[in-house]
Design a protein around this motif. Structure first.
Motif: not given
Lengths: 364, 985
Positions: A255-262, A264-271, A320-324, A330-331
């Motif tokens: 969960d911690l891992h997930k929240s950290l990633v989310c 950081a990426l909020r708003g930056k990822l189209g998906v 998209p590749l960039n999102d990956v 970040q992951y």
């Protein structure tokens, strides 16, 4: 009047690049003549078909005699029978060891044994490459494999030294040898979209980071060379990978891992929402792949697993590749902020390579 | 003079696997200078033995339980170490050769010889005499005296006269044979060396050694050469042709112009036809000359010349002649194997002289007394000598001898060019001083050798004489045939080309004497027809002289083959050749008439086309001048020369007569029809290609450095059904033409280039087999320069073509393709890659490509020419004379006959290169494949081949490198043992 004997021997051995290509492609003399005629050479030169036939025969004979030497390219350099300028020697070797993309995809990761050789007929029919050419390519793979199999030191360097190949080709052969040695499965239907280049790229990363050779710290130290084995994956490393399981097994950590990633990426990822929904599945997939690598069978299925567990889910959500890329970066990076996780170095060694591979594998 | 031979075996590599079980080879080496135990007295060997016998290194595989297996052998001729100036050490990788398996790995050997100098030098051995295959004065030497002809002959029994039925293993008998031949040739060389020392010479130039495999009757090794005293040019930096000093002697030419009133020979009708055939009605088959004048007086002509000699030139001329005569009279045979000469050496050329004789071979009973064979050759040489006399010449240059053997019949042939020579080189002349004072600045150069040496009023054969078109003072014949190279000072218009006459004649199978008689009867007809063909083809090319003429008559079981090759040129000094006119025999028939005129037109077209192709546009001035001789040159000639007035008038008539002369071909039977057809079937080489059989191509001098020497062999099987003369001729013609076409195609990446020294050899190994072997070198030349000249020329000719002739429709097409800068062949990428190739190792080091550049094999060039374009020969390392036998009992497995011979020839090249490299050299010049005897028995899956090659090993330096770093090149050639100091000496 029939011709009994017809030869031409030059002090400098004549090499016709076009005929060499036809020979390498496995055409018979008569097919080669027909192809040359079609190329319009007769009109260009005013020669007759008989002249072309004799010329082709001559070249084929020369190549046939050279073939023995090409099996051990340093011999070609030191032999005295054929006087060939160095540039031409290089060309002969490079072309001889060149291979067809279609062919290499068929045998990549397969055991280079007699059994596989028997299947060459089918490969020939499937790919449209002549059986002769298939045999040459297969034998080249096998020969290189045999020579460098037991050798220490850098795989690419060994290949270059013993087969005098260009850097590019030597790297390709390193990948082929590495795949053959570890028997990675590449023939599954879901892997068909991958090119040899994709696999070769992954192989290079894995050789650099996951093999015994990768551990040798200082390349200047002559002793480190002794342990440098590029062919086999570092068994100890694979064992250690089990430790990563905690990342998905420990719910808090996950969960911690997930929240950290989310975060950081909020708003930056189209998906983003898809990512958020899938995070646990993806992470579980990636970590489980690592944990399973202790078994040989699972090592072989590495690419199948990667595609199944990561590439396909992302693709179905149209990442998209960039999102990956952003996600993977970040992951991997977020793990460093997990206080309870102690295997940072191990994680980096694993994810560093895997991230590169996944990005390469992620395409249509 | 005994010596110590030091041999060091350094290493071996690429050895075959001899032990299948372990995949290993337990190799060891045996070294022996003399394997014959009876003479193996001590470790020290006499240099006599050293000269005779090559060093033999045998590589074996050690077997504990069975006999050791032979891997192969290396024969090293240590002769080059025996003369002081050449190599001091032989060091390098040698291919290990086995007569059954070919090359099997390599061995690195270092050989040195220490001769003990305190003993009586040059007693039995001929240490110190240098041998050169080159048929001109070697590039870094100066000829002090040219002594003349040396010959020797050694006979022995052939250890294996029939290879198929053998008693010992094939390997043993092959090796015995190889050893015997190299022993014999060593002995021969030593004997010739002794003769040279007797003549006070120090070198043999134009050394030609041949083997006659006489089968059951034995093995003959014979050699001819020209003894010389050579001086090493002191400074290697000056790139001068040999003998630069006597160039003034050119000017002496006019003094030898006097006609020889006492040559009362009623000889044959053209220069070439001055031959005799040996008809052999008697049982002994002694030669019997057909020309009645062979016994003509050999009295010196010293006094006679003075009659017509002038006031001024007279005494000198007489003196000169006397000198020459006495210098040459001393010699049994005033023959010279040289084909190119120091300037001023050659004064006049008479024409080709040749002699043939058919002999029945019998067993050589006593090998120590080869009298029979000696006597045979002596007869032939005597005949040549008398022919030369008949032509008013006292010497024969470009002399060569050959044989053709079939079963027990042997044709001996000799040919050369009758010539008048300048005595200056023949003796330590005391007259030198006064002769050199003579200055004749009014003399045009470049035509002297064309002037007739014989008496115009009493010509040995009917010929049209005209005034020389160059100097207008002396008489010249309308055509000139010679066996020599084109003199460097000769004025040539346009380019030259290879001209071949090919002929086959069926012969009934017969035994012994009947066979010899049949051959003798056929020979004269063949010679005549070959000559006619040559003449026709020469005219068809619009040319007037042949150089390097070589006529080969080959005898087979049921046929005779004649192949003549020469280089045609247009000499400015000789008159323009007339055309060829066809005359029919039955003028009534209308369609026939039409056919004739059609042919005539085709011939005329071809001549015109050839003139364009070879750029023959002689200055058109002659027309008016000939009618009324221009006063100026005449006056000068009267002033300065003492030519009798009467003869001048006679020649005026001749001139006008000669000009109108057209060669008439009468078509009176099918044979003649064939001839005309065959004339027209010869296809000219594709654009960008030229070919000649002489050293250099007249009209091309901007050579670039890329050379490619090659050997091509073809064997065809005739179907026995259609064996008529015509069918045979056609087959043979096609064979040669297709071979040439193949060469042009193969070498297309070198365009523009010239095939030089094209040497065809025909043999008839079996009933229905014809074998043709070609060795030549392709040399590239500068496209741009060549292009410029052709362009201007093309423009000119375009104009001419348009004004002259509208009928010649194909002209514009031809010309367009000519003038286009790009050739119709594939793009030049291949060319650029290959261009850099031969010596351009440096270029490839810079490539980012794999570590291929660190090849340790130095490039060794091979060429049949005496020079390397764009390079300077700095040192001669000795003669290469190698004889190899290769045999196989698994012909199919080795790729059939073609695969077998292809591999063998490649191996021979490799062994020659390895020896040259070990001597510290980087090229072989004057390379020649003297023999390539191929026998096959496909039913038994067997084949055997014998090859004999020779040449001169040299060190050359690129002219471009010469300025920057002298002597860097050869030393860099991976032979650290070859010290730089030596290279420069």
């Amino acid at each position: 009047m029939t011709s009994e004997l017809d030869i031409f021997v030059g002090n400098t051995t004549l090499i016709d690049e076009d005929v060499y290509r036809l020979w390498l492609d496995g055409y018979s003399v008569s097919d080669a003549v027909a192809l040359r005629v079609r190329s319009g050479i007769l009109e260009q030169t005013g020669a007759t078909a008989a002249v072309l036939q004799s010329d082709t025969m001559d070249h084929y004979r020369t190549f046939h005699m050279l073939e023995r030497l090409l099996h051990a390219p340093p011999k070609l350099l030191h032999q005295l029978i054929f006087q060939i300028p160095p540039s031409r020697q290089a060309l002969l070797i490079e072309r001889y060891y060149a291979f067809d993309e279609a062919f290499v995809r068929e045998v990549l990761g397969k055991k280079l044994s007699k059994g596989t050789k028997k299947d060459l007929d089918d490969i020939s029919t499937k790919t449209g490459i002549t059986l002769k050419s298939c045999r040459r390519q297969f034998d080249n793979f096998k020969r290189v494999f045999k020579v460098v199999e037991e050798m220490r030191g850098s795989l690419v360097d060994n290949i270059q030294q013993h087969f005098l190949l260009s850097d590019r080709l030597a790297r390709d052969y390193a990948a082929i040898v590495f795949f053959a040695n570890n028997r990675f499965e590449t023939g599954k239907k879901k892997l068909q979209y991958l090119s040899f280049g994709d696999f070769a790229f992954c192989a290079e990363l894995m050789i650099q980071n996951w093999t015994l050779g990768a551990v040798g710290e200082a390349p200047t130290d002559p002793d480190s060379q002794m342990d440098d084995m590029d062919m086999d994956l570092d068994k100890e490393f694979l064992q250690d990978l089990k430790e990563l399981k905690v990342l998905v097994a420990d719910k808090d950590l996950l969960d911690l891992h997930k929240s950290l990633v989310c975060t950081a990426l909020r708003g930056k990822l189209g998906v983003f929402s898809e990512m958020e929904a899938n995070f646990k599945n993806l992470s579980r997939g990636l970590v489980n792949v690592a944990a399973k690598l202790t078994h040989n069978k699972d090592v072989r299925d590495l690419f199948v697993d990667l595609v199944e567990k990561f590439v396909e889910p992302c693709r179905s959500d149209h990442w998209p590749l960039n999102d990956v890329r952003l996600f993977l970066n970040q992951y991997s990076a977020s793990v460093h902020s997990l206080d309870g996780f102690r295997h940072q170095a191990l994680w980096d060694r694993y994810m560093g390579t895997l991230r590169g591979c996944l990005l390469r594998l992620y395409h249509d | 003079m005994p010596g110590k031979l030091k041999v060091k075996i350094v290493a071996g590599r690429h050895l075959p696997v001899m032990d299948r079980a372990s995949d290993l080879t337990d190799a060891f080496v045996e070294v022996g200078a003399r394997s014959c135990p009876s003479k193996h007295r001590e470790r020290q060997v006499d240099d006599e033995d050293l000269q005779d016998e090559p060093l033999q290194i045998t590589v074996l595989d050690h077997d504990t339980y069975s006999a050791n297996d032979a891997i192969g052998k290396v024969y090293i001729d240590i002769d080059p170490l025996l003369y002081s100036e050449a190599a001091t050490v032989i060091s390098g990788w040698f291919p290990i050769y086995d007569t059954i398996h070919g090359i099997r790995g390599e061995i690195n050997v270092v050989v040195k010889v220490d001769l003990f100098n305190d003993l009586n030098r040059f007693r039995q051995s001929s240490c110190g005499v240098k041998f050169f295959c080159t048929t001109s004065i070697p590039k870094c030497y100066r000829a002090v005296i040219i002594h003349g002809f040396v010959e020797e002959l050694v006979v022995n029994e052939d250890p294996e006269y029939q290879w198929i039925d053998r008693i010992r293993t094939p390997r043993a008998s092959n090796e015995a044979r190889q050893r015997l031949i190299s022993l014999m040739s060593g002995e021969l060389q030593r004997k010739i060396g002794l003769k040279v020392l007797e003549m006070r010479g120090n070198a043999v130039v134009g050394y030609l050694q041949c083997f006659d495999l006489e089968g059951e009757s034995g093995l003959v090794v014979r050699a001819i050469g020209t003894a010389c005293t050579l001086d090493k040019l002191s400074s290697p930096a000056t790139f001068l042709p040999a003998c630069s000093s006597p160039s003034k002697d050119m000017k002496e030419i006019p003094f030898n112009e006097d006609p020889n009133p006492n040559t009362h020979s009623s000889g044959p009708s053209t220069p070439l036809k001055n031959q005799t055939y040996s008809f052999s009605p008697s049982k002994s088959y002694s030669r019997q000359s057909s020309s009645s004048d062979t016994d003509l007086s050999l009295t010196p002509k010293t006094g006679m010349g003075s009659g017509s000699a002038g006031k001024e030139g007279g005494p000198f001329k007489a003196l000169l002649r006397q000198q020459t005569q006495s210098a040459l009279e001393q010699r049994e045979f005033p023959f010279f194997t040289l084909t190119a000469f120091p300037p001023g050496f050659l004064v006049h050329v008479g024409g080709v002289v040749s002699a043939r004789s058919v002999k029945l071979l019998d067993r050589i009973h006593n090998p120590d007394e080869p009298e029979t064979r000696d006597a045979w050759w002596a007869e032939i040489r005597q005949e040549i000598k008398s022919h030369a006399k008949a032509l008013g010449c006292h010497a024969v240059v470009g002399y060569s001898e050959s044989t053709s053997i079939c079963e027990e019949v042997c044709i001996l042939s000799a040919s050369g060019t009758a010539a008048v020579l300048n005595p200056r080189f023949l003796q330590d002349g005391t007259v030198e001083g006064c002769l050199e004072q003579r200055l004749e600045e009014n003399l045009p150069t470049g035509c002297g050798f064309c002037h007739i040496p014989y008496d115009e009023l009493n010509m040995p054969f009917p010929a049209h004489l005209t005034y020389c078109y160059n100097c207008r003072k002396q008489k010249v014949p309308d055509v000139l045939f010679t066996t020599i190279d084109l003199p460097t000072d000769a004025t040539v218009i346009g380019k030259g080309c290879l001209i071949q006459a090919r002929l086959c004649r069926l012969k009934k199978k017969a035994q012994a004497e009947a066979n010899a008689t049949a051959i003798s009867n056929l020979l004269p007809f063949m010679e005549y027809e070959v000559h006619t063909q040559l003449m026709n083809k020469l005219k068809l090319k619009g040319m007037n002289a042949l150089f390097g003429l070589r006529i080969q008559i080959t005898v087979g079981e049921n046929m005779l083959m004649g192949l003549a090759s020469a280089t045609g040129v247009y000499l400015a000094a000789l008159p323009t050749p007339g055309g060829i006119q066809i005359a029919g025999k039955t003028p009534n028939d209308g369609s026939y008439e039409q056919h004739i005129s059609h042919m005539q037109k085709k011939i005329n077209d071809t001549i015109a086309k050839n003139k364009e192709l070879y750029e023959i546009n002689p200055p058109e001035i002659s027309e008016e001048i000939i009618g009324s001789p221009i006063p100026e040159p005449r006056q000068r000639s009267r002033l300065l020369r003492s030519q009798s007035e009467s003869s001048d008038e006679v020649t005026e008539l001749d001139l006008s007569h000669g000009k109108k002369d057209a060669f008439v071909l009468e078509i009176d039977d099918t044979d003649a029809m064939e001839d005309v057809h065959s004339l027209l079937t010869d296809v000219p080489p594709p654009s960008g290609f030229y070919s000649c059989n002489t050293e250099i191509m007249p009209g091309i001098n901007n050579w670039t450095s890329e050379i490619q020497m090659f050997t091509s062999v073809r064997v065809i099987r005739l179907s026995s059904l259609n064996l008529t003369n015509q069918a045979l001729n056609k087959n043979f013609n096609d064979l040669c033409e297709n071979l040439l076409k193949s060469l042009y195609f193969k070498l297309r990446s070198m365009i523009p280039c010239c095939l030089c020294h094209v040497n065809f050899t025909v043999s008839l190994p079996e009933d229905e087999l014809i074998q043709v072997t070609v060795t030549a070198v392709a040399i590239t030349f500068d496209k741009n320069q060549a292009l410029q000249t052709t362009k201007t020329h093309v423009e000119k000719s375009l104009q001419r073509a348009s004004t002259d002739n509208e009928e010649l429709l194909q002209f514009p097409l031809e010309l367009c393709s000519d003038s286009l800068p790009s050739h119709p062949f594939p793009p030049a990428k291949a060319v650029t890659v290959e261009k850099a190739s031969p010596m351009g190792e440096g270029n490839f080091r810079n490539r980012s490509a794999p570590p291929c550049a660190n090849s340790t094999v130095g490039v060794v060039k091979m060429t049949p020419l005496s020079f390397i374009p764009g390079a300077k020969i700095t040192k001669y390392l000795g003669i290469i004379n190698m004889f190899f036998i290769r045999e196989t009992t698994s012909l199919r497995e080795e790729g059939g006959v073609s695969g077998f011979l292809h591999a063998f020839i490649a191996e021979v090249f490799a062994m020659v290169r390895a020896h040259v490299a070990a001597l510290g050299g980087n090229a072989v010049v004057s390379y020649i494949m003297k023999q390539c005897v191929f026998m096959e028995n496909p039913n038994k899956n067997q084949a055997q081949c014998l090859i004999n090659v020779s040449g001169d090993a040299v060190v050359f330096v690129r002219e471009s490198d010469l300025e920057v770093v002298p002597t860097q090149q050869p030393a860099a050639n991976c032979h650290p043992s070859c010290t730089e100091g030596e290279v420069t000496t």
